[in-house]
Scaffold this motif. Structure first.
Motif, PDB file in Angstrom:
ATOM      1  N   LEU A  86       0.926  -1.211   0.021  1.00  0.00           N
ATOM      2  CA  LEU A  86       0.022   0.262   0.281  1.00  0.00           C
ATOM      3  C   LEU A  86       0.514   0.784   0.285  1.00  0.00           C
ATOM      4  CD1 LEU A  86      -2.779   0.646   0.158  1.00  0.00           C
ATOM      5  CD2 LEU A  86      -2.578   0.960   2.451  1.00  0.00           C
ATOM      6  N   LEU A  87       1.669   1.110   0.902  1.00  0.00           N
ATOM      7  CA  LEU A  87       2.522   2.206   0.765  1.00  0.00           C
ATOM      8  C   LEU A  87       3.500   2.636  -0.627  1.00  0.00           C
ATOM      9  CD1 LEU A  87       4.078   4.311   2.254  1.00  0.00           C
ATOM     10  CD2 LEU A  87       5.646   2.877   3.639  1.00  0.00           C
ATOM     11  N   LEU A  88       4.086   1.221  -1.366  1.00  0.00           N
ATOM     12  CA  LEU A  88       4.952   1.420  -2.152  1.00  0.00           C
ATOM     13  C   LEU A  88       3.635   1.989  -3.261  1.00  0.00           C
ATOM     14  CD1 LEU A  88       6.693  -1.724  -2.228  1.00  0.00           C
ATOM     15  CD2 LEU A  88       7.792   0.968  -1.804  1.00  0.00           C
ATOM     16  N   GLY A  89       2.837   1.335  -3.926  1.00  0.00           N
ATOM     17  CA  GLY A  89       1.500   2.013  -4.274  1.00  0.00           C
ATOM     18  C   GLY A  89       1.265   3.889  -4.235  1.00  0.00           C
ATOM     19  N   PHE A  90       1.223   4.277  -2.876  1.00  0.00           N
ATOM     20  CA  PHE A  90       0.843   5.272  -3.049  1.00  0.00           C
ATOM     21  C   PHE A  90       1.976   6.493  -3.336  1.00  0.00           C
ATOM     22  CE2 PHE A  90       1.328   8.721   0.280  1.00  0.00           C
ATOM     23  CZ  PHE A  90       0.702   9.864  -0.260  1.00  0.00           C
ATOM     24  N   GLY A  91       3.311   5.985  -2.676  1.00  0.00           N
ATOM     25  CA  GLY A  91       4.462   6.758  -3.816  1.00  0.00           C
ATOM     26  C   GLY A  91       4.359   6.386  -4.649  1.00  0.00           C
ATOM     27  N   LEU A  92       4.119   5.527  -5.670  1.00  0.00           N
ATOM     28  CA  LEU A  92       4.361   5.088  -7.077  1.00  0.00           C
ATOM     29  C   LEU A  92       3.023   7.109  -7.467  1.00  0.00           C
ATOM     30  CD1 LEU A  92       5.056   4.512  -9.770  1.00  0.00           C
ATOM     31  CD2 LEU A  92       3.859   2.516  -9.534  1.00  0.00           C
ATOM     32  N   LEU A  93       2.029   6.960  -6.767  1.00  0.00           N
ATOM     33  CA  LEU A  93       1.047   7.527  -7.873  1.00  0.00           C
ATOM     34  C   LEU A  93       1.462   9.085  -6.961  1.00  0.00           C
ATOM     35  CD1 LEU A  93      -1.656   8.141  -8.619  1.00  0.00           C
ATOM     36  CD2 LEU A  93      -2.436   7.761  -5.739  1.00  0.00           C
ATOM     37  N   TRP A  94       1.769   8.805  -5.740  1.00  0.00           N
ATOM     38  CA  TRP A  94       2.419  10.546  -5.707  1.00  0.00           C
ATOM     39  C   TRP A  94       3.745  10.854  -6.930  1.00  0.00           C
ATOM     40  CZ3 TRP A  94       2.163  12.997   0.076  1.00  0.00           C
ATOM     41  CH2 TRP A  94       2.498  13.869  -0.121  1.00  0.00           C
ATOM     42  N   GLY A  95       3.965  10.423  -7.229  1.00  0.00           N
ATOM     43  CA  GLY A  95       5.201  10.463  -7.854  1.00  0.00           C
ATOM     44  C   GLY A  95       4.579  10.763  -9.359  1.00  0.00           C
ATOM     45  N   LEU A  96       3.934  10.379  -9.386  1.00  0.00           N
ATOM     46  CA  LEU A  96       3.073  10.892 -10.699  1.00  0.00           C
ATOM     47  C   LEU A  96       2.074  11.777 -10.894  1.00  0.00           C
ATOM     48  CD1 LEU A  96       1.431   6.911 -11.954  1.00  0.00           C
ATOM     49  CD2 LEU A  96       3.854   7.534 -13.419  1.00  0.00           C
ATOM     50  N   LEU A  97       1.754  12.467 -10.103  1.00  0.00           N
ATOM     51  CA  LEU A  97       1.700  13.759  -9.649  1.00  0.00           C
ATOM     52  C   LEU A  97       2.723  14.502  -9.330  1.00  0.00           C
ATOM     53  CD1 LEU A  97      -1.942  12.884  -8.099  1.00  0.00           C
ATOM     54  CD2 LEU A  97      -1.329  13.322 -10.251  1.00  0.00           C
ATOM     55  N   ALA A  98       3.405  13.783  -8.912  1.00  0.00           N
ATOM     56  CA  ALA A  98       4.233  15.266  -7.758  1.00  0.00           C
ATOM     57  C   ALA A  98       5.718  15.336  -8.961  1.00  0.00           C
ATOM     58  CB  ALA A  98       4.942  14.889  -6.750  1.00  0.00           C
ATOM     59  N   VAL A  99       6.162  14.461  -9.792  1.00  0.00           N
ATOM     60  CA  VAL A  99       7.185  14.707 -10.850  1.00  0.00           C
ATOM     61  C   VAL A  99       6.342  16.217 -11.854  1.00  0.00           C
ATOM     62  CG1 VAL A  99       8.716  13.515 -12.531  1.00  0.00           C
ATOM     63  CG2 VAL A  99       7.975  12.430 -10.177  1.00  0.00           C
ATOM     64  N   PRO A 100       5.267  15.985 -12.320  1.00  0.00           N
ATOM     65  CA  PRO A 100       4.663  16.760 -13.424  1.00  0.00           C
ATOM     66  C   PRO A 100       4.573  17.890 -12.643  1.00  0.00           C
ATOM     67  CG  PRO A 100       3.728  15.091 -13.178  1.00  0.00           C
ATOM     68  CD  PRO A 100       4.674  14.544 -12.060  1.00  0.00           C
ATOM     69  N   ALA A 101       3.965  17.675 -11.533  1.00  0.00           N
ATOM     70  CA  ALA A 101       4.092  19.452 -10.402  1.00  0.00           C
ATOM     71  C   ALA A 101       5.362  20.303 -10.390  1.00  0.00           C
ATOM     72  CB  ALA A 101       3.447  18.781  -8.798  1.00  0.00           C
ATOM     73  N   TYR A 102       6.203  19.317 -10.507  1.00  0.00           N
ATOM     74  CA  TYR A 102       7.559  20.190  -9.768  1.00  0.00           C
ATOM     75  C   TYR A 102       8.158  19.876 -11.108  1.00  0.00           C
ATOM     76  CZ  TYR A 102      12.352  19.526  -8.481  1.00  0.00           C
ATOM     77  OH  TYR A 102      13.823  20.561  -7.625  1.00  0.00           O
ATOM     78  N   LEU A 103       8.030  19.913 -12.280  1.00  0.00           N
ATOM     79  CA  LEU A 103       9.054  20.374 -13.540  1.00  0.00           C
ATOM     80  C   LEU A 103       8.027  20.923 -14.010  1.00  0.00           C
ATOM     81  CD1 LEU A 103       9.286  17.242 -14.919  1.00  0.00           C
ATOM     82  CD2 LEU A 103      11.261  18.379 -13.905  1.00  0.00           C
TER      83      LEU A 103
END
Length: 212
Positions: A86-103
């Motif tokens: 669950l934590l790894l899945g949350f991390g992946l979902l977070w990354g898919l949103l956070a990376v484009p926001a960061y860029l």
């Protein structure tokens, strides 16, 4: 109560391999529909953030796609025993949103494709979770020393990001094998997103007693 010989409990529905398979299907579908992205990102909407978000599933070519999917599989497999799915899945979902926001708003790029940024997010989440597990278990040990694999992975990550930051000062490095520029800003954003994702999720998971 009579026990059943050779009983094996049913595995939870959400496993790291189900997660990897879902991402792989999305990436393969996007690659067939919009790839390969040679020298440009997606232009599917008027929102740069949305284009960046969808562009993560498109790659420079099949070699780029294969490398990222293999990398994601290795990371998920490597941290499967130390981090809840669950934590790894949350991390992946977070990354898919956070990376484009960061860029989009922190270190803007003209375009970006690939899963490498989100891959860094999952790696950092898994690494921090592994360190947390080691800290929780070292109280029962005498003179417990940090495990060398975690030290190696942590030092390697810092060295990698430092070398990429040095490369960024001379321009975007090009990987001839992948056929394009390496978006090292996405790697930084993904690593930062991993720290934030773990910081946000780990206390809640601990309070609920969610573990593997």
């Amino acid at each position: 109560m009579k026990t059943i010989p050779n009983y094996k409990p049913v595995k939870p529905l959400l496993t790291v391999w189900a997660l990897w398979f879902a991402v792989a299907l999305c990436a393969l579908a996007a690659q067939w529909a919009w790839g390969p992205a040679q020298g440009q990102g997606l232009d599917l909407s008027n929102s740069f953030f949305i284009n960046m978000l969808l562009g993560q599933f498109v790659h420079l070519g099949w070699a780029h796609l294969t490398l990222n999917l293999l990398g994601l599989g290795v990371v998920l497999w490597g941290f499967e025993r130390t981090a809840p799915a669950l934590l790894l899945g949350f991390g992946l979902l977070w990354g898919l949103l956070a990376v484009p926001a960061y860029l989009t708003w922190v270190e803007p790029l003209d375009w970006y494709v690939g899963l490498s940024g989100a891959l860094h997010t999952v790696f950092v989440v898994g690494l921090l979770c592994a360190w947390r597990q080691w800290r929780a278990g070292k109280a029962a040990l005498v003179n417990a020393r940090p495990p060398w694999p975690l030290l190696l992975l942590t030092v390697g990550l810092f060295i990698k990001l430092a070398l990429e930051a040095k490369q960024a000062s001379t321009g975007m490095p090009v990987d001839a094998w992948l056929g394009g520029h390496i978006a090292i800003q996405a790697h930084r954003g993904g690593a930062l997103g991993g720290v934030l994702a773990y910081w946000a999720a780990a206390p809640a998971l601990a309070r609920r007693g969610i573990a593997r």
